[in-house]
Write a protein that holds these residues in place. Structure first.
Motif: not given
Length: 877
Positions: A286-293, A297-299, A307-310
């Protein structure tokens, strides 16, 4: 208004052509293929002039460390552009021009970098922007030399620069003291802090999209729509962010993605509201440091993995060091052209997550010579118009391989060791399995699970499902079992207690429990009877009572073909005079795996377990019992009519839960503790239920009769309940019982959505606020009524009569008055006419005792300590 040339400048005419979107009329679909065969995927776009490139998912990480030229293994951020990889490390800026095989490192010594601790790297229009601990470094020659911007030579807010973003000549720098904005290449800044609307001066990340500035701060997400003049802050309480600590922000497709210290927050309405995703949705932490889309696709980089979501964030697939990631502490992430770059505290991990399949440039892909390792391979195709260059990515599809696997035991006896199977892969529920006669016979460990379709055990071969104090192994067979060998199913049972058990095959007799106490329950008479004949067959789906006779825990062994497929047991309903719960049938889990009771509670209501001390229950998400009935577990149901309890393989699940635990938040859980045991009453308010007993939601109270055990319940008419779900109600009639005289308690174990919880002691005429502390009271089973207590939920006027909270407890027994919690002062005893009949100084002790040779009746005891007076009514007998 008429425009003149003072307002604009005329230019040459130009034409904008908009190419139509590529439409894929036929998407590829998931395939099931046989081992050794082939499978074909296909795609059909709308139109004629298209080119194709098929790609395949790769799950192997290419890790690079200081041994490959990194300045440090502590990596904070990564960026890829034009074939160059830029890595922000604790020892400089590391750059690779060969896809990450090797790196060269830029430092203060060889390039003029302002400081070697680099937090962020970005590139725009050929210019490198490097955020460091002591300032911002800018390079126009690929990192060979830098010009440095600090508080000394500019008006930068703080030298600790954490993130930089450049767009259309404007430079945005997130610092430890606020956001600095420059329009002259970083030479001068205008600065923004809390005074301009930022949630906090500590800014961790900045992102600019469509003229809107997004700043991730320690106090929320701050957004400016006027070029940074003012900001509006969005936080957890008002807008639903998962946490106030926002570590990174990214905007794509009109959706705002925020990496917070409490989960991933996503907004489609400009940050007015957020939906959040957590570990339960597949995130590694639950402790996130970065997000990129990228390409929808969410990285996500987290402190527990990558973690990856498609599917738009509905679910995530996570990777950790167990999957080859350099470290679970991931700090930065970037994706480009099918490759994902993860900056970790163990180096950089590069995942060619959708690499090109050489030669596969047609509208169809044929996968030949399929091996077991190809199971769950994922593919998609890139389709682009050869005239416009517009590109479209197809749906991602999965290749599933179904065939048999054969045990060889070449490594050991562990079922879950891949090299013990001829396919060098673990079998799944769709595989048919063969266990031949080999040296190492398979064992399913007490903490492991196993699944298959058909199962064949050859002559001379054996399979053992282990069990110990930690749990019991689980086997689900979705097909038939051909057993020409031996299957041993173990069940660990603790000593010196009654247990409810069942058997996992149809060949077990009472002889398995020779010298133990084994009992049968008869619903028609509501009585237990001993099973004494050793040849008595024990029936699947039926429960039994067991008391092991030995002085230590016992692991029982059931030998025979495990039950699978359809199982059933007759259920009876009989009106038995003098019993509380007519229709109480003792059933059992007949499988060597758990069953999910959520598929039965609508029909059969609650499930009741005996945990060797007391009965616990579960129904519709509430209760101390378990939703998942463990293997070989006996349990009660209370039927409201006769019928047949039926089970199929669809009801079976793997569950690591070996005993009972609540699985759903309740409005209110009360508890009474005694002898180290907590007895709980579950209360939930639901407008769709009734005041009386509701079979789909409520559960009866099965009283154990254990000596000295406090048992707490509620009443629905004359029915005693352990789970009470009813409509909005102000007053509940509670029940309490204990067979031994003593001091006991009632308190709150869990609370949600209820503003006031007041306990009324009708004997002591006391209203007690349970949200402040637990209520203690003296109980005498010879004179006290089980309906002594009432529960008031938010009742009007109750707060005006609540007795002052006190740690002093006063009670009487056998013409003695006992005072607990008063270390000094005076005690006075008055009769109901106000006459003082006893008085004495209190001497310091845990429990002060005062002899009271008085006539039977009510008296008032007053404890005087300085200016404080505590008063209690007692009954002398």
């Amino acid at each position: 208004m008429e425009l003149t040339s003072d307002f604009f400048e005329l230019t040459d005419d130009f034409i904008v052509s908009i190419a139509p979107e590529i439409i894929i009329t036929e998407q590829p679909t998931n395939k099931v293929a046989l081992l050794g065969g082939e499978s074909t995927f296909g795609v059909t776009p709308e139109g004629l002039t298209f080119s194709y490139q098929w790609r395949k998912k790769q799950d192997e990480f290419n890790n690079r460390t200081a041994a490959h030229g990194l300045g440090s293994n502590l990596c904070y951020d990564v960026y890829e552009s034009a074939g160059l990889i830029y890595l922000a490390t604790n020892g400089g800026l590391s750059i690779s021009s060969d896809g990450g095989e090797t790196f060269t490192n830029k430092t203060t010594a060889n390039s003029g970098l302002v400081y070697n601790t680099v937090y962020d790297v970005n590139k725009s229009n050929g210019v490198l922007y490097v955020s460091t601990y002591l300032g911002l470094s800018i390079s126009t020659d690929g990192g060979d030399s830098f010009s440095n911007k600090t508080t000394t030579n500019t008006n930068l807010l703080n030298n600790k620069c954490l993130s930089t973003y450049e767009l259309n000549g404007t430079l945005y720098v997130a610092t430890d003291d606020g956001l600095s904005i420059s329009t002259d290449g970083g030479n001068t800044y205008w600065n923004r802090t809390e005074a301009n609307g930022l949630g906090n001066h500590r800014c961790f990340d900045v992102f600019v999209k469509d003229g809107i500035i997004y700043v991730a701060t320690l106090g929320g997400l701050s957004i400016s729509t006027d070029g940074g003049s003012t900001f509006i802050n969005y936080d957890k309480d008002n807008n639903g962010l998962a946490s106030l600590t926002c570590n990174a922000v990214h905007v794509s497709g009109g959706i705002i993605y925020v990496a917070t210290g409490g989960g991933l927050s996503m907004s489609t309405d400009g940050a007015s509201t957020f939906v959040n995703r957590y570990i339960e949705d597949g995130l590694a932490s639950n402790n996130l440091t970065d997000v990129y889309v990228s390409n929808s696709i969410i990285y996500v980089a987290t402190q527990g993995g990558f973690s990856v979501s498609q599917d738009g964030g509905a679910s995530f697939t996570s990777y950790t060091s167990a999957d080859g990631l350099a470290s679970n502490t991931c700090q930065g992430i970037f994706e480009d052209d099918g490759a994902t770059y993860i900056a970790t505290f163990g180096g950089i991990s590069i995942l060619e997550n959708y690499s090109k399949i050489p030669g596969q440039t047609a509208s169809t892909l044929t996968v030949s010579n399929i091996t077991a390792e190809m199971d769950s391979n994922r593919y998609f195709v890139e389709v682009w118009n050869t005239e416009t260059g517009c590109l479209k990515r197809s749906d991602t599809v999965v290749l599933e391989i179904v065939d048999h696997a054969t045990w060889n035991g070449s490594t050991d006896t562990d079922w879950n060791t891949t090299t013990n199977w001829d396919v060098k892969a673990l079998p799944k529920g769709t595989h048919s399995l063969v266990i031949p006669d080999v040296t190492n016979n398979p064992e399913i460990a007490a903490s492991d699970t196993a699944s298959c379709a058909n199962l064949t055990i050859a002559t001379g071969a054996s399979l053992t499902i282990k069990s110990d104090a930690s749990g019991t192994g689980s086997l689900i067979t979705n097909g038939t079992i051909t057993n020409n060998g031996t299957v041993n199913i173990e069940r660990y049972i603790s000593d010196d207690a009654w247990h409810l058990i069942s058997v996992p095959n149809n060949t077990t007799t009472a002889n398995t429990f020779v010298n133990d106490y084994l009992q049968d329950w008869d619903e028609t008479t509501a009585t237990w009877s001993d099973i004494v004949e050793l040849s008595t067959p024990l029936l699947p789906a039926k429960g039994y009572g067991l008391w092991p006779s030995g002085a230590k825990a016992t692991t029982y062994n059931f030998t025979g073909t495990p039950n699978t497929g359809n199982q059933s047991q007759a259920v009876t309903f009989t009106q038995v005079t003098g019993t509380e719960n007519n229709g109480a049938n003792l059933l059992g889990n007949p499988y060597p795996s758990s069953i999910d009771w959520s598929g039965f509670d609508d029909t059969w209501g609650a499930v009741y377990y005996y945990n060797s001390t007391a009965y616990v229950s579960w129904n519709d998400g509430s209760g101390s019992g378990s939703q998942y009935v463990p293997p070989m577990q006996g349990f009660f149901i209370v039927a409201n009519q006769a019928g047949t309890f039926q089970l199929t393989n669809e009801d079976r699940v793997h569950s690591s839960q070996s005993y009972y635990k609540s699985t759903k938040n309740n409005n209110l859980v009360l508890e009474s503790t005694s002898n180290g045991y907590s007895d709980k009453l579950y209360i939930r308010l639901d407008g769709t239920t009734t005041e009386g007993f509701d079979h789909k939601h409520d559960a009866y109270k099965f009283q154990s009769g254990t000596e000295g055990l406090s048992e707490l319940y509620s009443f629905a008419s004359d029915k005693k309940l352990s789970i009470d779900v009813r409509q909005e109600t102000d007053v509940f009639q509670l029940g309490f019982n204990n067979t031994i005289t003593g001091i006991y308690n009632i308190g709150i174990n869990d609370l949600a959505d209820i503003s006031e919880v007041i306990l009324e002691d009708t004997k002591a005429e006391v209203f007690h606020d349970l949200q402040k502390n637990t209520y203690q009271f003296f109980w005498n089973p010879d004179i006290d009524n089980e309906k002594r207590f009432k529960l008031h939920l938010g009742a009007v006027g109750i707060e005006e009569t609540i007795t002052a909270q006190s740690n002093i407890l006063i009670y009487a027994a056998d013409q003695e008055i006992f005072i607990k919690g008063a270390e000094s002062g005076k005690v006075m005893v008055s009769d109901m006419l106000g006459r003082i009949v006893l008085h004495e100084e209190i001497t310091g002790s845990v429990v002060f005792t005062l002899s009271a040779p008085l006539e039977t009746g009510m008296y008032v005891v007053s404890i005087i300590d300085g200016k404080n007076i505590d008063t209690e009514k007692i009954f002398i007998y």
